[in-house]
Design a protein around this motif. Structure first.
Motif, short mmCIF file in Angstrom:
data_model
loop_
_atom_site.label_atom_id
_atom_site.label_comp_id
_atom_site.label_asym_id
_atom_site.label_seq_id
_atom_site.Cartn_x
_atom_site.Cartn_y
_atom_site.Cartn_z
N ARG A 1 36.83 40.21 43.66
CA ARG A 1 35.59 40.87 44.06
C ARG A 1 34.52 40.79 42.99
O ARG A 1 33.35 41.05 43.28
N ARG B 1 29.17 40.81 41.80
CA ARG B 1 30.03 41.04 42.96
C ARG B 1 30.05 39.79 43.83
O ARG B 1 29.04 39.11 43.98
N ASP C 1 30.80 40.07 47.03
CA ASP C 1 30.31 40.50 48.34
C ASP C 1 28.86 40.92 48.16
O ASP C 1 28.50 41.61 47.22
#
Length: 795
Positions: free
Chosen positions: A595, A610, A612
């Motif tokens: 992540r 990150r 995401d």
């Protein structure tokens, strides 16, 4: 013959002659007293006294300077002492004075020793006098009056406030002023009265001007308030315009420079904290993958930086240092340990894939450490016979270590080591004549090794020409049998990055601004599958995601590209990570969950991203707090305990393990339904309110058995309560209906917990609002133990 020239202009009223060894304390005190006694208010001093340590300036001829000062002095004051009697300087000053002045102009102050006058011989008694220099004998025709200060040597504070000292100095000052002592005392009184009068006149004048200034100040304040109101209004308009410009620029920078976009959003919020700027900042944070950065010491010179395989530990080396850092928190770093580096310049750092072993290669040695506990690394025995290594890499479940040592041309060397037992490493194989031997990487399964080197150049100092010794490239080796490494083939060129996928089937290398994806098969030369383009600078490092279907490549211009390699022959970019503050990228790694991406550069900046694009909260665990309803929840300041308010009770939970909360205790005693709960700033006390107009305090030091300390009666049903983080205060608030005229009265009460503590809180004056209800919770204004911005909480 004494001089009688009346035209002499005297600069000093007296010349102070004394011994530095005997009168270092008395001489300055006499000097100050003579300068201040009977001083007129409008003059800086009463008498001007020459004392060498206070008045003598630098010069090439000391005696000539002193002689000039003597010539411009009206009197000579001798501080007589045995030391002064033996001092050649004092004797020389007396001799000069005796040659040019009359005895009446010399005054004697006895500070130690004795002086005796022989009336028969009409001279000082030479046998009994110890405080006078020889030049004083035979000069006076009659017995002089001297001032006796022999008592002053035992005093610690000599000033005009000392009655005896003032009396004796007055005797000396009267002679210097040429008046009687009574007249001097009268003059002192007159000057004191005049000074007092002048001070009173100045005081009244200042008072008048103060009153006038206050009047004019009030008038100016009125005008100033109006101007300030207009200025604030204009400033508010400018702030609004500035904030909107910052937010617009933040939006524009989201794609190219997300770190700057975040900073612009933070700046806009700090300039004008409002719902608009807060929403814009949250929007920026949700849309950018940037997670923070930390700056290190910004060391210069030859330096190597390497992440552990889980990106939680960073090793930095250079300039005689070797350090381990904890970089597991985005935007933060913590020094774990300083290690003693091997001799020479550090060339390479390698972590085992399980993060338990650290290898450091240097020009004159190498080092191995067990870092199972990174904060307490343990040195391991070195590789026997290995010196001057350039690189290393672990493989085969961290049981095998490959090392290389660069030579000239094809004289390099590669060794394979069995490090399954780190305390007893042994050599498995050695290959000489290795052409590419500056860097080395071993596949996770240990079946393939890739060694590489950059362009080797040689600078001929005598001609200034640069000769290329050999070009750059990488060589693949079959190490299925570690005892017999076999060369598979060589590929050129190579420029910095080497990374194997977790399944050992894919390799990423680089040259200039392009990264190359290779298929790795046992006993075969690497097969080129695709090229990764899009970098602004030379690609310096690469890393695969834990699942092996994605990768990140880092370049020397502060940017990184995230790649989808589900099909290595057809890669596509998932986005570019750009940090304008990163200089030349050194290393990059993924966290084990995939992540976050960590990258480090030559200026020692560690940036975190990150993977995401829109992160958000996710559910960790569920707990049945109350079978009917939960009205409120609070978390202790240490984050280890949660309290939930149910129908008629409070429930305490241990949330140390966020995935498995455990019930600690149930706190009962309410008459109605509980409405709010709060912890004190130190986490010791717990307060709960209910709709029956009561607040109960517990000592929750023992979370399993909280102890009730007091019950408070409030003006109505409790809507919310909060402790002050800075003062022993509890704030309770609520709403109650108005029975005449309709509407709701809001109230709030502050309870002082300081007196007898939470056992007997004291009610302070309450505040009520008849026109509108108080907010649902005082905590929303910032009174919780975690946010201390409300005015009530800063009391």
């Amino acid at each position: 013959m004494p001089s009688t020239n009346t035209a002499t202009r005297y600069v000093y009223d007296a010349f102070l002659s004394y011994s530095h060894g005997a009168d270092t304390e008395v001489a300055p005190a006499v000097h100050r007293a003579l300068s201040r006694l009977a001083k007129p208010w409008n003059r800086p001093r009463a008498l001007r006294i020459f004392r060498d340590q206070a008045s003598l300036e630098a010069g090439p001829d000391l005696w000539a300077t002193i002689e000039a000062k003597l010539s411009t002095s009206r009197h000579l004051v001798l501080l007589a002492s045995p030391q002064a009697a033996r001092s050649p300087w004092v004797g020389q000053e007396i001799a000069h004075w005796k040659q040019h002045r009359a005895p009446a102009t010399l005054l004697i102050v006895l500070t130690s020793g004795t002086i005796h006058w022989d009336h028969t011989a009409r001279d000082f008694d030479r046998t009994r006098t110890t405080a006078l220099p020889p030049q004083m004998f035979g000069w006076f025709a009659a017995e002089p009056l001297w001032v006796d200060l022999t008592w002053a040597g035992s005093e610690t504070e000599l000033s005009l406030d000392h009655a005896r000292f003032r009396q004796d100095v007055g005797t000396l000052a009267a002679a210097l002023h040429g008046v009687s002592k009574d007249e001097l005392d009268s003059e002192e009184a007159r000057q004191h009265a005049r000074t007092v009068g002048v001070r009173r006149a100045l005081t009244w004048s200042l008072a008048f001007f103060l009153v006038a200034s206050l009047v004019f100040g009030v008038m100016a304040q009125v005008r100033g308030d109006e101007a300030e109101r207009q200025r604030k209004e204009a400033d508010g308009q400018r702030r609004v315009a500035t904030v909107r410009a910052l937010l617009a620029e933040s939006e524009n920078r989201l794609t190219d420079d997300p770190r700057t976009a975040v900073r612009l959003g933070l700046t806009a919020y700090s300039v004008r904290p409002s719902t608009e700027t807060r929403a814009a900042l949250v929007n920026v944070l949700q849309r950018t993958p940037y997670a923070g950065a930390s700056h290190g010491p910004d060391d210069v010179g030859q330096f190597v930086r390497q992440f552990s395989d889980d990106a939680g530990v960073l090793a930095t080396a250079g300039e005689g240092t070797l350090k381990l850092w904890d970089v597991s928190q985005p935007g933060r770093r913590r020094l774990l340990q300083r290690l003693t580096p091997p001799r020479g310049d550090v060339e390479d750092i390698a972590f085992s894939r399980d993060g338990r072993t650290l290898f450091v290669a240097a020009t004159k040695g190498h080092g191995l450490w067990d870092i199972t506990t990174p904060g307490k690394p343990r040195p391991l025995p070195g590789l026997p016979g290995a010196t001057g290594l350039d690189g290393g890499g672990f493989g085969h479940g961290d049981r095998t270590l490959a090392t290389v040592r660069e030579g000239k041309g094809s004289s390099g060397r590669m060794d394979l080591w069995d490090v399954a037992a780190p305390d007893r490493p042994r050599r498995l194989a050695s290959v000489t004549g290795v052409y590419d031997a500056a860097e080395v990487q071993m596949s996770p399964d240990g079946k393939t090794v890739v060694s590489a080197t950059g362009k080797i150049t040689f600078d001929q100092a005598d001609t200034g020409k640069i000769t290329i010794e050999h070009g750059s490239g990488m060589t693949a080796w079959d190490t299925s049998d570690p005892a017999r490494p076999r060369r598979l083939g060589r590929e050129a060129p190579w420029g910095g990055a080497l990374a194997f996928s977790p399944d050992s089937r894919t390799l990423i290398s680089s040259h200039a601004r392009t990264a190359y994806v290779w298929r790795i098969r046992p006993s075969r030369a690497p097969q080129l599958l695709s090229q990764l383009r899009g970098h602004r600078g030379d690609v310096t490092a690469a890393a695969f995601q834990p699942h092996g279907k994605g990768a990140i490549t880092l370049d020397g211009q502060g940017s990184a590209v995230h790649w989808d390699l589900a099909r290595p022959d057809k890669p596509h970019s998932q986005g570019k990570l750009l940090d304008a503050e990163l200089r030349r990228g050194e290393d990059v790694a993924f966290t084990p969950d995939g992540r976050h991406i960590r990258e480090v550069d030559t200026s020692d900046v560690v940036a975190s991203w990150r993977t995401d694009s829109e992160p958000g909260p996710w559910q960790r665990a569920q707990a049945a707090a109350d079978p009917v309803a939960v009205a409120a929840v609070a978390i202790s300041p240490d984050g280890r305990t949660a309290a939930t308010a149910g129908m008629h009770a409070l429930v305490l939970w241990d949330i140390t393990d966020h995935d498995k909360p455990r019930q600690l205790s149930v706190v009962r005693g309410f008459s109605g339904n509980t409405t709010d709960v709060a912890f004190s700033a130190d986490g010791r006390y717990l307060a709960g309110g209910d709709d029956a107009s009561r607040v109960i305090l517990w000592d929750a030091s023992n979370r399993r058995h909280p102890r009730k300390t007091s019950t408070l009666r409030t003006r109505g049903p409790v809507a919310s309560l909060a402790f002050s983080p800075r003062a022993p205060l509890l704030v309770t608030s609520g709403n109650r209906p108005r029975f005449t005229g309709g509407g709701i009265d809001g109230w709030a009460t502050l309870w002082n917990l300081k007196g007898d503590g939470p056992r007997r809180p004291t009610r302070t004056p309450s505040t009520a609002s008849p026109t509108r209800a108080w907010p649902r919770s005082v905590r929303t204004a910032g009174c919780s133990p975690f946010r201390a911005r409300a005015a009530a909480c800063s009391t």
